[in-house]
Write an enzyme that holds these catalytic residues in place. Structure first.
Site, PDB file in Angstrom:
ATOM      1  N   LYS A  23       0.883  -1.178   0.000  1.00  0.00           N
ATOM      2  CA  LYS A  23       0.000   0.000   0.000  1.00  0.00           C
ATOM      3  C   LYS A  23       0.912   1.217   0.000  1.00  0.00           C
ATOM      4  O   LYS A  23       1.628   1.452   0.988  1.00  0.00           O
ATOM      5  CB  LYS A  23      -0.887  -0.033   1.246  1.00  0.00           C
ATOM      6  CG  LYS A  23      -1.755   1.202   1.462  1.00  0.00           C
ATOM      7  CD  LYS A  23      -2.719   0.977   2.608  1.00  0.00           C
ATOM      8  CE  LYS A  23      -3.260   2.263   3.204  1.00  0.00           C
ATOM      9  NZ  LYS A  23      -4.046   3.076   2.296  1.00  0.00           N
ATOM     10  N   THR A  26      -2.218   6.891   0.268  1.00  0.00           N
ATOM     11  CA  THR A  26      -3.394   7.025   1.122  1.00  0.00           C
ATOM     12  C   THR A  26      -4.221   8.178   0.568  1.00  0.00           C
ATOM     13  O   THR A  26      -3.664   9.156   0.064  1.00  0.00           O
ATOM     14  CB  THR A  26      -3.001   7.243   2.598  1.00  0.00           C
ATOM     15  OG1 THR A  26      -4.188   7.302   3.386  1.00  0.00           O
ATOM     16  CG2 THR A  26      -2.178   8.506   2.804  1.00  0.00           C
ATOM     17  N   GLU A  76      -3.341   0.923  -3.541  1.00  0.00           N
ATOM     18  CA  GLU A  76      -3.923   0.693  -2.197  1.00  0.00           C
ATOM     19  C   GLU A  76      -4.022  -0.795  -1.885  1.00  0.00           C
ATOM     20  O   GLU A  76      -4.515  -1.181  -0.836  1.00  0.00           O
ATOM     21  CB  GLU A  76      -5.332   1.305  -2.125  1.00  0.00           C
ATOM     22  CG  GLU A  76      -5.361   2.815  -2.110  1.00  0.00           C
ATOM     23  CD  GLU A  76      -5.424   3.388  -0.686  1.00  0.00           C
ATOM     24  OE1 GLU A  76      -5.195   2.631   0.279  1.00  0.00           O
ATOM     25  OE2 GLU A  76      -5.699   4.588  -0.570  1.00  0.00           O
TER      26      GLU A  76
HETATM   27  C1  LIG Z   1      -7.169   6.810  10.232  1.00  0.00           C
HETATM   28  C2  LIG Z   1      -7.488   7.056   8.795  1.00  0.00           C
HETATM   29  O1  LIG Z   1      -8.248   7.932   8.457  1.00  0.00           O
HETATM   30  N1  LIG Z   1      -6.911   6.263   7.911  1.00  0.00           N
HETATM   31  C3  LIG Z   1      -7.012   6.273   6.554  1.00  0.00           C
HETATM   32  C4  LIG Z   1      -7.873   7.071   5.830  1.00  0.00           C
HETATM   33  C5  LIG Z   1      -7.840   6.971   4.461  1.00  0.00           C
HETATM   34  N2  LIG Z   1      -6.990   6.123   3.864  1.00  0.00           N
HETATM   35  C6  LIG Z   1      -6.144   5.364   4.613  1.00  0.00           C
HETATM   36  O2  LIG Z   1      -5.337   4.610   4.043  1.00  0.00           O
HETATM   37  N3  LIG Z   1      -6.173   5.440   5.940  1.00  0.00           N
END
Ligand SMILES: CC(=O)Nc1cc[nH]c(=O)n1
Length: 107
Positions: A23, A26, A76
């Site tokens: 991954k 984000t 992802e």
């Molecule tokens: C904690 C949090 O919001 N984590 C996220 C949000 C979006 N993508 C991701 O990989 N992780």
């Protein structure tokens, strides 16, 4: 002027994929988009604030939810349907998002 954050949190379920460099992006909302390219951030779990790695921020680019594609999903380590469901769960109704691309800092 906002100071760039030096910390990032991820849900625990993403930890193994991040540590395996499966991954590599984000997708965040505007409030979580102010990372400085080139900076190194400390990464902890969202659930219990447990530190688990550092990431180097390579890029931050705007993306519309409706423009998410298979390449984002691949980065992802998900299918596109899974990615859209995850993002919709975390950021319901938010169209303007940001792709944060990062690289694992080997410790
Ligand atoms: C904690 C949090 O919001 N984590 C996220 C949000 C979006 N993508 C991701 O990989 N992780």
């Amino acid at each position: 002027m906002q100071t760039a954050p030096t910390e990032m949190t991820f849900f625990e379920r993403f930890e193994a994929d991040i540590l395996a460099s499966k991954k590599t992006i984000t997708i965040r909302d505007e409030a979580e988009s102010h990372y400085k390219v080139g900076s190194v951030v400390d990464v902890s779990t969202y659930e219990d604030d447990r530190w688990f790695c550092q990431l180097k921020i390579l890029d931050v680019s705007p993306i519309q939810f409706s423009a998410l594609n298979d390449f984002h999903a691949e980065q992802e380590n998900m299918t596109l349907d899974e990615l859209k469901a995850v993002i919709h769960d975390i950021y319901p109704g938010i169209e303007q998002l940001y792709v944060v691309t990062y690289q694992l800092v080997e410790q």
